[in-house]
Design a protein around this motif. Structure first.
Motif, PDB file in Angstrom:
ATOM      1  N   ALA A  63     -12.350  82.259  95.169  1.00  0.00           N
ATOM      2  CA  ALA A  63     -12.184  83.410  96.061  1.00  0.00           C
ATOM      3  C   ALA A  63     -12.252  82.883  97.488  1.00  0.00           C
ATOM      4  CB  ALA A  63     -13.288  84.435  95.811  1.00  0.00           C
ATOM      5  N   GLN A  76      -9.793  87.686  96.054  1.00  0.00           N
ATOM      6  CA  GLN A  76     -11.104  88.270  95.755  1.00  0.00           C
ATOM      7  C   GLN A  76     -11.216  88.535  94.268  1.00  0.00           C
ATOM      8  OE1 GLN A  76     -11.463  91.887  97.991  1.00  0.00           O
ATOM      9  NE2 GLN A  76     -11.878  90.831  99.902  1.00  0.00           N
ATOM     10  N   LYS A  77     -12.459  88.553  93.811  1.00  0.00           N
ATOM     11  CA  LYS A  77     -12.738  88.993  92.443  1.00  0.00           C
ATOM     12  C   LYS A  77     -13.934  89.925  92.525  1.00  0.00           C
ATOM     13  CE  LYS A  77     -13.252  87.616  87.690  1.00  0.00           C
ATOM     14  NZ  LYS A  77     -13.436  86.527  86.731  1.00  0.00           N
ATOM     15  N   TRP A  82      -9.377  90.622  89.657  1.00  0.00           N
ATOM     16  CA  TRP A  82      -8.832  89.833  90.750  1.00  0.00           C
ATOM     17  C   TRP A  82      -7.927  90.678  91.639  1.00  0.00           C
ATOM     18  CZ3 TRP A  82      -9.815  84.618  91.558  1.00  0.00           C
ATOM     19  CH2 TRP A  82     -10.437  83.929  90.513  1.00  0.00           C
ATOM     20  N   LEU A 105      -4.137  82.361  91.422  1.00  0.00           N
ATOM     21  CA  LEU A 105      -4.745  83.194  90.383  1.00  0.00           C
ATOM     22  C   LEU A 105      -4.553  82.562  89.018  1.00  0.00           C
ATOM     23  CD1 LEU A 105      -3.533  86.705  91.584  1.00  0.00           C
ATOM     24  CD2 LEU A 105      -5.824  85.749  91.815  1.00  0.00           C
ATOM     25  N   GLU A 133      -5.070  93.034  89.730  1.00  0.00           N
ATOM     26  CA  GLU A 133      -5.085  92.776  88.298  1.00  0.00           C
ATOM     27  C   GLU A 133      -5.081  94.101  87.550  1.00  0.00           C
ATOM     28  OE1 GLU A 133      -7.802  90.577  84.876  1.00  0.00           O
ATOM     29  OE2 GLU A 133      -8.469  90.539  86.943  1.00  0.00           O
TER      30      GLU A 133
END
Length: 143
Positions: A63, A76-77, A82, A105, A133
């Motif tokens: 990230a 970001q997660k 994600w 990713l 996601e």
């Protein structure tokens, strides 16, 4: 012997050295590096050295904020999901989006693309594409 001082650095202790990675500046950004804020450069450096969140046969994924060609990529997660935001002063093509998706990713994700259109004032500032996601049912849930 009394004159010898104990030096802990000379002890035979195995110390694990963490590899320090440098932030990557593509040619587009290398030319503009002197104009970038120190805080932004530090953010790029911190991202390059951040913890690996996932890995697969294609690479390791972190990230943070990264530079790719003429784009700024934020990964970001959150809550196990994600997201990826691409911002660029140059045109963002679907080919570039695909390239960035597969670089930043993991491969096993199903992503949906959303392009945000704010007000006309915000449109001058918001220049980007966001990938989110899509939750996938696990194999156990399918049975």
């Amino acid at each position: 012997m009394e004159n010898q001082k104990e030096n802990p650095a000379q002890e035979n202790v195995a110390v694990e050295k963490k590899e320090v990675r440098k932030a990557y500046f593509p040619p587009y950004w290398e030319k503009r590096k002197k104009r970038l804020k120190k805080e932004f450069i530090q953010k790029l450096q911190d991202s390059a050295n951040s913890e690996v969140i996932a890995s697969d046969k294609f690479g390791e994924y972190r990230a943070g904020t990264f530079l790719h060609k003429a784009a700024i990529v934020s990964v970001q997660k959150e809550n196990g999901m994600w997201s990826l935001h691409v911002v660029s002063e140059e045109f963002i093509s679907s080919r570039l989006i695909e390239e960035i998706r597969y670089k930043y990713l993991p491969d096993d994700l199903l992503m949906v693309m959303a392009q945000l259109f704010g007000t006309r004032e915000e449109a001058k500032v918001l220049k980007g594409v966001v990938l989110y996601e899509i939750p996938q049912p696990s194999k156990e849930e399918e049975k």
